[in-house]
Design a protein around this motif. Structure first.
Motif, PDB file in Angstrom:
ATOM      1  N   UNK A 167       0.799  -1.220   0.000  1.00 26.52           N
ATOM      2  CA  UNK A 167       0.000   0.000   0.000  1.00 26.52           C
ATOM      3  C   UNK A 167       0.835   1.275   0.000  1.00 26.52           C
ATOM      4  N   UNK A 168       2.164   1.131   0.034  1.00 29.96           N
ATOM      5  CA  UNK A 168       3.040   2.300   0.017  1.00 29.96           C
ATOM      6  C   UNK A 168       2.973   3.133   1.280  1.00 29.96           C
ATOM      7  N   UNK A 169       2.717   2.482   2.413  1.00 35.33           N
ATOM      8  CA  UNK A 169       2.640   3.179   3.693  1.00 35.33           C
ATOM      9  C   UNK A 169       4.004   3.798   3.996  1.00 35.33           C
ATOM     10  N   UNK A 170       4.060   5.080   4.366  1.00 36.19           N
ATOM     11  CA  UNK A 170       5.354   5.688   4.697  1.00 36.19           C
ATOM     12  C   UNK A 170       6.021   4.980   5.884  1.00 36.19           C
ATOM     13  N   UNK A 171       7.264   4.555   5.698  1.00 38.39           N
ATOM     14  CA  UNK A 171       8.041   3.911   6.761  1.00 38.39           C
ATOM     15  C   UNK A 171       9.490   4.364   6.629  1.00 38.39           C
ATOM     16  N   UNK A 172      10.304   3.951   7.570  1.00 40.22           N
ATOM     17  CA  UNK A 172      11.744   4.234   7.512  1.00 40.22           C
ATOM     18  C   UNK A 172      12.437   3.327   6.508  1.00 40.22           C
ATOM     19  N   UNK A 173      11.796   2.210   6.163  1.00 39.23           N
ATOM     20  CA  UNK A 173      12.407   1.238   5.255  1.00 39.23           C
ATOM     21  C   UNK A 173      12.205   1.643   3.800  1.00 39.23           C
ATOM     22  N   UNK A 174      13.069   1.134   2.942  1.00 45.90           N
ATOM     23  CA  UNK A 174      12.924   1.343   1.507  1.00 45.90           C
ATOM     24  C   UNK A 174      11.780   0.476   0.993  1.00 45.90           C
ATOM     25  N   UNK A 175      10.897   1.059   0.203  1.00 42.77           N
ATOM     26  CA  UNK A 175       9.824   0.316  -0.442  1.00 42.77           C
ATOM     27  C   UNK A 175      10.408  -0.319  -1.698  1.00 42.77           C
ATOM     28  N   UNK A 176      10.193  -1.615  -1.871  1.00 43.70           N
ATOM     29  CA  UNK A 176      10.766  -2.336  -3.001  1.00 43.70           C
ATOM     30  C   UNK A 176       9.723  -3.272  -3.581  1.00 43.70           C
ATOM     31  N   UNK A 177       9.590  -3.292  -4.899  1.00 40.51           N
ATOM     32  CA  UNK A 177       8.683  -4.240  -5.547  1.00 40.51           C
ATOM     33  C   UNK A 177       9.327  -4.709  -6.841  1.00 40.51           C
TER      34      UNK A 177
END
Length: 177
Positions: free
Chosen positions: A127-137
């Motif tokens: 869902x692309x929730x903002x986090x400290x981690x890198x979003x990767x797909x």
């Protein structure tokens, strides 16, 4: 025999401890299912387009017939992130000699090759929730496709994106051999 008895005894002692332990904080709710799916990707240099899960000529004529993917996801309580893996074993696949989804071109330009491929798609933050981690797909696919003459081509596609701090970095490579 003595080592077997010790191993069995130790196993009996460990099982209750494992069963009684709380789940790790990263544990989440697992869900599984199937969904209709279609997608298209251009390669990095924009000279090829791959279409998965539907016939683009039919789609441009308002015929919406999509293939089915199986998926498994987990909603993590940490950051409320959903991790998803989707798979399809025989997904309709066509490779085109242009890089844009263009209905006029689909009508007049034949595909380079078509058939089915095995597709695996992963996403660590669906869902692309903002986090400290890198979003990767990512998506990977492979199969054997045929050209208009019936000649076989090995097909492989690798697509990967990362998104961190408003920086999006994507790569797509479509191969026919």
């Amino acid at each position: 025999m003595r080592s077997t008895m010790i191993l069995l005894f130790m196993s009996v002692l460990l099982v209750p401890a494992l069963v009684a332990a709380d789940p790790p904080t990263e544990s989440g709710i697992v869900y599984r299912g199937q969904a209709t799916w279609g997608m298209y990707y251009a390669n990095d240099d924009g000279t090829r387009l791959v279409v998965y899960g539907f016939d683009p000529v039919e789609y441009c004529q308002s015929i919406f017939d999509f293939d089915v993917l199986s998926f498994q996801g987990m909603q993590l309580p940490v950051d409320d992130v959903a991790v998803v893996v989707a798979r399809g074993e025989e997904i309709r696949t066509t490779v085109w000699p242009f890089g844009d989804f263009n209905c006029a071109l689909f009508e007049i330009v034949p595909p380079l090759a078509g058939g089915t491929s095995r597709v695996v798609s992963t996403d660590n933050n669906y869902y692309g929730v903002p986090t400290e981690r890198t979003n990767s797909w990512s998506l990977s696919a492979h199969g054997v496709l045929l050209d208009a003459s019936g000649d076989e081509y090995g097909f492989q596609h690798n697509y990967h994106c990362t998104w961190k701090d408003d920086r999006l970095n994507c790569h797509s490579k479509i191969r026919l051999r």
